[in-house]
Design an enzyme around this catalytic site. Structure first.
Site, PDB file in Angstrom:
ATOM      1  CD  GLU A 120      28.772  43.656  37.681  1.00 47.87           C
ATOM      2  OE1 GLU A 120      29.772  44.171  37.076  1.00 47.87           O
ATOM      3  OE2 GLU A 120      28.516  43.649  38.726  1.00 47.87           O
ATOM      4  CE  LYS A 197      29.707  42.619  41.953  1.00 47.19           C
ATOM      5  NZ  LYS A 197      29.930  43.702  41.103  1.00 47.19           N
ATOM      6  CB  CYS A 234      31.840  42.235  38.281  1.00 42.79           C
ATOM      7  SG  CYS A 234      33.043  43.238  37.731  1.00 42.79           S
TER       8      CYS A 234
HETATM    9  N1  LIG Z   1      31.403  45.790  38.709  1.00 43.45           N
HETATM   10  C1  LIG Z   1      32.404  45.472  39.439  1.00 43.45           C
HETATM   11  O1  LIG Z   1      32.377  44.758  40.223  1.00 43.45           O
HETATM   12  N2  LIG Z   1      33.531  46.178  39.139  1.00 43.45           N
HETATM   13  C2  LIG Z   1      34.587  46.264  40.059  1.00 43.45           C
HETATM   14  C3  LIG Z   1      35.798  46.560  39.348  1.00 43.45           C
HETATM   15  C4  LIG Z   1      36.657  45.350  39.216  1.00 43.45           C
HETATM   16  O2  LIG Z   1      36.638  44.318  39.974  1.00 43.45           O
HETATM   17  O3  LIG Z   1      37.453  45.307  38.090  1.00 43.45           O
END
Ligand SMILES: NC(=O)NCCC(=O)O
Length: 391
Positions: A120, A197, A234
Site C-alpha cells: 500500500e 480504498k 489494507c
Molecule cells: N493502512 C491501513 O489501513 N492500516 C490499518 C491498520 C490495519 O488495518 O492493520
C-alpha cells in the site's frame, strides 16, 4: 527477546523443530506439501542475492480436469522498506523507492511472474500517522497519467506483466481530491482502471481519514489475460463484506496491499486474508511493508502516551492463501522480499464445487437482513425469556 528479534516465523520453526515434527507442523499450519516449493530460476535468485532481498517460491496445484486445461498464473508480491529518510525531498524519496522496486520487478519477471503487486502507498513513507498535510500530500499523483503509473506501464509492457500498484491518488479533475488507490496496468502497458480504498481506519496512529476519502469505486474486478483480479486495500481486510463483493463480481485473485504494524494487527494478519480465500473460493495475496519510518516532528497517539516520531516497525510477513485454505509461509518480518507463487486458477471452481460455499451463500436472505439493519428504525432480532409469570 524484544518485539523484532524474531525475524521470520517459518525460519524459527525450521531452526528449532526436529525434521519429522517440522514436516507435520508445516502440514497442519500451512496445509502445504513439500512438493509445493517452487524452484526459481537462477536469473531471479541472482538479482535477489545481489540486491539483498529475500525471494521465495511456492505453487498451489489443482486436480487435472477432463475439459479445462490447467490455468497456471505466477503472481509476485513485493514487500519493501522505504530508502531515504523522510526528510529527503519528495522527488528523491520517490525515485529511490522506484529504483529499489524496479529491481524487484525485474526479478519477478525473471521468475516468470505474470502479475505483480506492490504494498500500500508504495511510493512514500506511511506518513498518515503524523496528521500533517505538508509535505506528505505532495506524494499524491494522478492514477492514470501520474509519473509512477507511466514508469510502471513501460515495465508492464517490457515484461508482459500485469502490474497492480497502490498509491496516494490526486484526482485533478474533481476538486484535487485525494484518495488511497490501487491502479491496474495491463500486460500491454495500458491503464486498465483503478480501485479506491473502501474502508478507512480510525485506529491507533492510522489517521488516514485526515488525508483521503472513503472510496467511490465499489468492487471492480479486472479481467486480465492472466485471470480476474481485484484489490482490497489494507484495512478493508477486516470487512468480510468487502472481500465478499469482490468474490460476487467474479474475482479469482484478490490482492491486499497493506501497511500495518505488529502492535496493532499481527495476530489478525494470518487469519483474515486466509479466511477470505476460504469463504470466497479465490486466492488472496496480503502484502505488508517492512521497516521503521521516522518522521521529523513528534506526534501523539491520542492515548495519553508520550509523543514520538515513529510508527513502525511494519512487520512484512506477506503470504498467499488458496481457496482450499492452504497458504504459503510468510516472507520475513523485517526484510525486503519477493514472494513468487504459481496458482492454478482451476482450483477456484473445484473448491466451489466441493464445498458449495457460493451456492449455499443465501444472498437474498442477507440482502433482506442488511436492508433492515441499515434502516434508522432497525430493531436487533433478540429473543429474551419473558418476565411474565406462566399461567
Ligand atoms: N493502512 C491501513 O489501513 N492500516 C490499518 C491498520 C490495519 O488495518 O492493520
Amino acid at each position: 527477546m524484544t518485539e523484532f528479534d524474531l525475524k521470520n516465523l517459518n525460519e524459527c520453526l525450521e531452526e528449532y523443530l526436529p525434521t519429522d515434527k517440522l514436516k507435520e507442523v508445516k502440514r497442519i499450519l500451512y496445509g502445504l506439501d513439500e512438493d509445493q516449493i517452487l524452484d526459481l530460476p537462477d536469473d531471479a535468485t541472482d538479482i535477489a542475492h545481489k540486491h539483498g532481498f529475500e525471494i521465495k517460491g511456492y505453487r498451489f496445484k489443482a486436480r487435472e480436469e477432463q475439459i479445462r486445461k490447467p490455468r497456471l498464473v505466477r503472481v509476485g508480491a513485493i514487500q519493501n522498506s522505504i530508502v531515504l529518510p523522510t526528510t529527503a525531498s519528495i522527488e528523491d524519496q520517490r525515485v529511490a523507492i522506484w529504483n529499489k522496486v524496479k529491481t524487484m520487478i525485474k526479478a519477478a519477471a525473471a521468475a516468470g511472474c505474470n502479475i505483480v503487486c506492490t504494498q500500500e502507498a508504495w511510493t512514500m513513507p506511511f506518513a498518515f500517522c503524523t496528521r500533517e498535510k505538508f509535505p506528505w500530500c505532495e506524494f499524491a499523483e494522478e492514477a492514470e497519467n501520474g509519473p509512477t503509473t507511466k514508469m510502471l506501464a513501460d515495465l508492464a509492457k517490457t515484461y508482459n506483466m500485469v502490474i497492480i500498484h497502490s498509491i496516494l491518488e490526486r484526482d485533478i479533475e474533481h476538486g484535487e481530491t485525494i484518495w488511497n488507490t490501487a491502479v491496474v496496468i495491463s500486460n500491454n502497458g495500458k491503464y486498465l482502471g483503478k480501485h479506491r480504498k473502501n474502508h478507512i481506519p480510525r485506529v491507533g496512529d492510522f489517521n488516514e481519514s485526515t488525508y483521503y476519502m472513503e472510496g467511490d469505486t465499489f468492487h471492480p474486478v479486472f479481467e486480465t489475460e492472466f485471470g480476474k483480479i481485484a484489490i482490497n486495500i489494507c484495512y478493508g481486510r477486516h470487512h468480510p463484506q468487502n472481500w465478499m463483493m469482490f468474490g460476487l463480481n467474479g474475482a479469482e485473485i484478490v490482492f491486499n496491499p497493506s501497511a500495518t504494524i505488529g502492535r496493532l494487527s499481527e495476530p489478525l494478519w494470518g487469519i483474515e486474508a486466509r479466511n477470505a480465500a476460504i469463504a470466497n473460493s479465490y486466492f488472496t495475496v496480503p502484502i505488508n511493508r517492512v521497516g521503521t519510518e521516522t518522521f521529523p516532528n513528534e506526534y501523539t497517539s491520542g492515548d495519553g502516551g508520550k509523543a514520538h516520531k515513529e510508527f513502525g516497525p511494519f512487520y512484512g510477513s506477506s503470504y498467499v492463501a488458496a481457496p482450499d485454505g492452504s497458504r504459503t509461509p510468510s516472507l520475513s518480518r523485517d526484510k525486503d522480499g519477493l514472494l513468487v507463487t504459481e496458482l492454478d486458477l482451476n482450483l477456484c471452481r473445484q473448491i466451489k464445487d466441493f464445498w458449495g460455499f457460493r451456492m449455499t451463500q443465501r444472498l437474498p436472505l442477507y440482502a433482506e437482513s442488511f436492508k433492515k439493519a441499515s434502516e434508522p428504525d432497525f430493531k436487533p432480532q433478540i429473543i429474551k425469556e419473558s418476565l411474565k409469570p406462566n399461567n
